[in-house]
Design an enzyme around this catalytic site. Structure first.
Site, PDB file in Angstrom:
ATOM      1  N   CYS A   1      56.063  46.501  43.232  1.00 31.72           N
ATOM      2  CA  CYS A   1      56.823  46.550  44.496  1.00 31.72           C
ATOM      3  C   CYS A   1      55.992  47.016  45.691  1.00 31.72           C
ATOM      4  O   CYS A   1      56.153  46.504  46.802  1.00 31.72           O
ATOM      5  CB  CYS A   1      58.076  47.411  44.339  1.00 31.72           C
ATOM      6  SG  CYS A   1      57.797  49.095  43.811  1.00 31.72           S
TER       7      CYS A   1
ATOM      8  N   ASP B   1      63.761  44.400  50.745  1.00 30.04           N
ATOM      9  CA  ASP B   1      63.624  44.934  49.390  1.00 30.04           C
ATOM     10  C   ASP B   1      62.878  43.935  48.502  1.00 30.04           C
ATOM     11  O   ASP B   1      63.321  42.796  48.356  1.00 30.04           O
ATOM     12  CB  ASP B   1      65.026  45.199  48.838  1.00 30.04           C
ATOM     13  CG  ASP B   1      65.010  46.015  47.552  1.00 30.04           C
ATOM     14  OD1 ASP B   1      63.926  46.167  46.956  1.00 30.04           O
ATOM     15  OD2 ASP B   1      66.079  46.497  47.148  1.00 30.04           O
TER      16      ASP B   1
ATOM     17  N   HIS C   1      62.571  44.228  45.308  1.00 31.39           N
ATOM     18  CA  HIS C   1      63.092  44.329  43.945  1.00 31.39           C
ATOM     19  C   HIS C   1      64.102  43.225  43.631  1.00 31.39           C
ATOM     20  O   HIS C   1      65.256  43.472  43.297  1.00 31.39           O
ATOM     21  CB  HIS C   1      63.739  45.698  43.725  1.00 31.39           C
ATOM     22  CG  HIS C   1      62.807  46.836  43.943  1.00 31.39           C
ATOM     23  ND1 HIS C   1      62.608  47.403  45.190  1.00 31.39           N
ATOM     24  CD2 HIS C   1      62.010  47.523  43.092  1.00 31.39           C
ATOM     25  CE1 HIS C   1      61.721  48.381  45.083  1.00 31.39           C
ATOM     26  NE2 HIS C   1      61.347  48.479  43.829  1.00 31.39           N
TER      27      HIS C   1
END
Length: 461
Positions: free
Chosen positions: A111, A347, A349
């Site tokens: 990430c 994000d 993720h």
């Protein structure tokens, strides 16, 4: 024989983890984000107002949604276009195997590399496209996309619109019809084609293949020089140095006009930056390079100090800011804006399938996020890296003055978060990092600094 058996176990383990992460991270965009219509929204230096002229609160059942929508839709649409136009880089699976491992996905560990890619991508967008550029198809994503159906995009769009009115059951907006092209605007069309070519080229530099200049495979190779391997955790400061090396080693002629400088111990040495900008390009001709300045900092001790909130908001209000590599404990996010005391972020993720960016007209939809997310500044992990873009030496000098004033006004103590110092780092008895090294990408001084960063920073999932 034993080695072959070990490789087979690693492959099975990798497939199992890929399946688990795909299930785990495929729900990340399900949550709804709410925006206040009474406060301005800042996104990488641009300000958007959702406030209407009429006073009073919006009803929770959305009964006056249509009336409000006509009054504020212009600014809302502009914000959505701007946000969606930013390049979004997420977890991927089923990409070519990473050298030295059995991994074909970065789910669960990549990430921070992804948020670093997003920051660098924004810097390159400023360089090649300018801050005013927006993707013409931002509000009309391709319905044939593998990652996003038109229904999904419209539903997420409706969710964002509903957040302004606290509507609980958002309506699905009618699908936007493409606007007819005007043949009389030939110059505009030529410019659009140029911009679209750069749009695709920038994304291709971040493709998940060994040959992509800033792809995961290349970044991991540079990370090995600092003791990092595929599957390890990467912190914001380590990623900053990896990005610097990746840009430094990039072979594409288009990238010869860009360089990256990483601050040393929270200090930006102005002469070192200017030397990088005025260095000779690989073509042998002297020229001024644009610079992306990365500043690894800590916004507190164990927790983020809220005294830094105004400074962070000030930074994200600058058009030459390219964002912040940060996050909350155990998760890395790319911070690009704010509203009130909440940060707006993208994000990484979210597990998506591999896209081969080497093919002509590869699908773009999965590289653009249709839904912004927010989190309280208090939840931010103190370890982060701040990025700026300066096209010329004059731009850098102006930025350093502006940011220095901001640092002084936001610092309640004698010591600002970071500083701009005139001169070279060697003038202050620091080892100056060479621009190029023949045998090793990182000097011994850099290796020590990177190892210190990797032990100090938070663990990211």
């Amino acid at each position: 024989m034993e080695a072959a058996g070990t490789d087979e176990v690693e492959k099975i383990k990798s497939k199992f983890l890929s399946a688990w992460h795909n299930m785990k991270y495929s729900w990340v965009l399900k949550t709804k984000t709410y925006f206040s219509r009474n406060s301005p929204v800042f996104l990488l230096g641009k300000c958007y107002h959702f406030k209407t002229e009429e006073s009073g609160e919006l009803s929770t059942d959305g009964s006056n949604f249509d009336n409000i929508n006509t009054e504020i839709s212009g600014n809302v649409e502009e914000f959505r276009k701007d946000f969606i136009s930013r390049i979004w880089l997420t977890y991927r699976e089923e990409f070519p195997q990473i050298k030295g491992s059995a991994l074909t996905t970065d789910c669960g560990w990549g990430c921070t590399l992804r948020t670093g890619q997003m920051l660098l991508a924004q810097g390159l967008m400023l360089h090649f496209l300018g801050r005013a550029w927006v993707w013409p198809e931002a509000l009309d994503m391709d319905s044939d996309s593998e990652s996003w159906t038109s229904h999904t995009v419209r539903k997420l769009t409706a969710s964002f619109e509903a957040s302004l009115t606290a509507e609980r059951d958002p309506k699905i907006l009618p699908q936007l019809q493409p606007q007819p092209q005007r043949g009389t605007r030939r110059n505009w069309d030529v410019n659009e084609r140029r911009n679209e070519a750069y749009h695709r080229k920038i994304i291709s530099w971040f493709g998940d293949s060994p040959l992509a200049a800033f792809g995961l495979h290349q970044l991991i190779e540079y990370g090995k020089k600092s003791g990092k391997m595929a599957g390890d955790w990467y912190g914001p400061a380590v990623v900053a140095h990896i990005l610097r090396k990746a840009v430094e080693e990039a072979k594409d002629p288009e990238l010869q006009g860009v360089t990256v400088y990483v601050a040393q111990d929270c200090t930006v040495y102005s002469s070192d930056v200017i030397d990088r900008q005025c260095s000779f390009m690989d073509s042998g001709k002297a020229g001024t390079k644009a610079v992306i300045i990365l500043v690894p900092v800590r916004l507190g001790g164990e927790r983020t100090n809220t005294d830094y909130l105004e400074f962070v908001k000030g930074i994200l209000s600058l058009e030459y800011c390219v964002g912040i590599i940060g996050g909350r404990p155990k998760q890395s996010y790319y911070f690009a804006g704010f509203q009130d005391d909440s940060l707006i972020y993208m994000d990484p993720h979210y597990c998506q399938s591999f896209v081969d960016v080497s093919i002509k007209d590869f699908p773009l939809e999965s590289f653009h996020c249709p839904s912004p997310k927010k989190m309280s500044f208090k939840k931010m992990d103190p370890s982060c890296t701040i990025g700026f873009y300066c096209r010329t030496v004059q731009d850098f000098e102006k930025a350093s003055e502006e940011i220095t004033k901001m640092l002084k006004s936001s610092s309640k103590e004698k010591y600002p978060l970071f500083t701009f110092v005139k001169g070279h780092s060697k003038d202050y008895d620091f080892a100056s990092s060479p621009l190029h090294e023949e045998n090793d990408l990182f000097s011994e001084d850099e290796k020590k600094r990177l190892k210190r960063f990797s032990t100090e920073e938070f663990v990211l999932l």
